[in-house]
Design a protein around this motif. Structure first.
Motif, PDB file in Angstrom:
ATOM      1  N   ASN A 184       0.800  -1.219   0.000  1.00 33.73           N
ATOM      2  CA  ASN A 184       0.000   0.000   0.000  1.00 33.73           C
ATOM      3  C   ASN A 184       0.831   1.267   0.000  1.00 33.73           C
ATOM      4  O   ASN A 184       0.281   2.368  -0.034  1.00 33.73           O
ATOM      5  N   TYR A 185       2.125   1.103   0.052  1.00 39.90           N
ATOM      6  CA  TYR A 185       3.038   2.234   0.139  1.00 39.90           C
ATOM      7  C   TYR A 185       3.696   2.531  -1.207  1.00 39.90           C
ATOM      8  O   TYR A 185       3.983   1.617  -1.984  1.00 39.90           O
ATOM      9  N   ALA A 186       3.950   3.811  -1.440  1.00 44.75           N
ATOM     10  CA  ALA A 186       4.855   4.190  -2.517  1.00 44.75           C
ATOM     11  C   ALA A 186       6.280   3.897  -2.044  1.00 44.75           C
ATOM     12  O   ALA A 186       6.597   4.062  -0.863  1.00 44.75           O
ATOM     13  N   ALA A 229       4.631   4.072  -7.333  1.00 44.23           N
ATOM     14  CA  ALA A 229       3.446   4.154  -6.493  1.00 44.23           C
ATOM     15  C   ALA A 229       2.897   2.759  -6.197  1.00 44.23           C
ATOM     16  O   ALA A 229       3.332   1.764  -6.786  1.00 44.23           O
ATOM     17  N   TRP A 230       1.915   2.698  -5.305  1.00 41.34           N
ATOM     18  CA  TRP A 230       1.333   1.415  -4.932  1.00 41.34           C
ATOM     19  C   TRP A 230       0.715   0.714  -6.148  1.00 41.34           C
ATOM     20  O   TRP A 230       0.668  -0.513  -6.210  1.00 41.34           O
ATOM     21  N   ILE A 232       3.120   6.661   2.325  1.00 42.37           N
ATOM     22  CA  ILE A 232       1.767   6.423   1.836  1.00 42.37           C
ATOM     23  C   ILE A 232       1.503   7.212   0.554  1.00 42.37           C
ATOM     24  O   ILE A 232       0.914   6.699  -0.401  1.00 42.37           O
ATOM     25  N   ALA A 233       1.958   8.455   0.510  1.00 38.27           N
ATOM     26  CA  ALA A 233       1.739   9.287  -0.666  1.00 38.27           C
ATOM     27  C   ALA A 233       2.906   9.122  -1.629  1.00 38.27           C
ATOM     28  O   ALA A 233       4.048   9.002  -1.208  1.00 38.27           O
ATOM     29  N   ALA A 234       2.626   9.109  -2.902  1.00 37.63           N
ATOM     30  CA  ALA A 234       3.671   8.982  -3.921  1.00 37.63           C
ATOM     31  C   ALA A 234       4.310  10.341  -4.157  1.00 37.63           C
ATOM     32  O   ALA A 234       4.130  10.961  -5.191  1.00 37.63           O
ATOM     33  N   SER A 235       5.064  10.783  -3.179  1.00 41.96           N
ATOM     34  CA  SER A 235       5.647  12.122  -3.195  1.00 41.96           C
ATOM     35  C   SER A 235       6.988  12.142  -3.905  1.00 41.96           C
ATOM     36  O   SER A 235       7.667  11.117  -4.032  1.00 41.96           O
ATOM     37  N   GLY A 282       7.682  13.378   2.217  1.00 40.54           N
ATOM     38  CA  GLY A 282       6.559  12.501   1.966  1.00 40.54           C
ATOM     39  C   GLY A 282       6.780  11.059   2.360  1.00 40.54           C
ATOM     40  O   GLY A 282       5.893  10.222   2.198  1.00 40.54           O
ATOM     41  N   TYR A 283       7.959  10.756   2.907  1.00 38.01           N
ATOM     42  CA  TYR A 283       8.316   9.375   3.217  1.00 38.01           C
ATOM     43  C   TYR A 283       8.588   9.211   4.705  1.00 38.01           C
ATOM     44  O   TYR A 283       9.285  10.012   5.313  1.00 38.01           O
TER      45      TYR A 283
END
Length: 126
Positions: free
Chosen positions: A36-38, A57-58, A104-107, A112-113
């Protein structure tokens, strides 16, 4: 405790290849939550800020830094809880410590990590 462990760094000559691996473990990562993670690879060169190299991304969508497009490929194997970075046609300017990250976010930003590996050194000689 969730953690990311990188491997595969080393020293190569310009034009050579390396493959980095990063495996997630601990807590819910062991149960497959990493799917579920990027996942991303960043790098830090001497005297420079940490920069995004590539991220997946996920859902499998990828993004690359302009400097590595066409040379590097990021991929993931959720069953093995592992993300890879295949690096071809390496250049001296690719020399850096490479870090694996999960968020969680594809930053495209380090902020974002939430989870980071310890880093692996890649050295490319001319």
């Amino acid at each position: 405790q969730r953690q990311l462990v990188e491997s595969g760094g080393g020293a190569v000559q310009a034009g050579g290849s390396l493959r980095l691996s990063c495996t997630a473990s601990g807590g819910t990562f062991d149960n497959g939550a990493i799917a579920n993670y990027a996942m991303a690879w960043f790098r830090s060169a001497l005297g420079k800020e940490r920069e995004l190299v590539a991220r997946v991304a996920w859902n499998g969508l990828t993004r690359y830094a302009d400097s590595v497009k066409g040379r590097f490929t990021i991929s993931r194997d959720n069953a093995e809880r592992t993300v890879f970075l295949q690096m071809n046609s390496l250049k001296p300017e690719d020399t850096a410590v490479y870090y694996c990250a999960a968020g969680i976010a594809a930053s495209t930003s380090t902020s974002g990590y939430d989870y980071w590996g310890q880093g692996t050194q890649v050295t490319v000689s001319s």
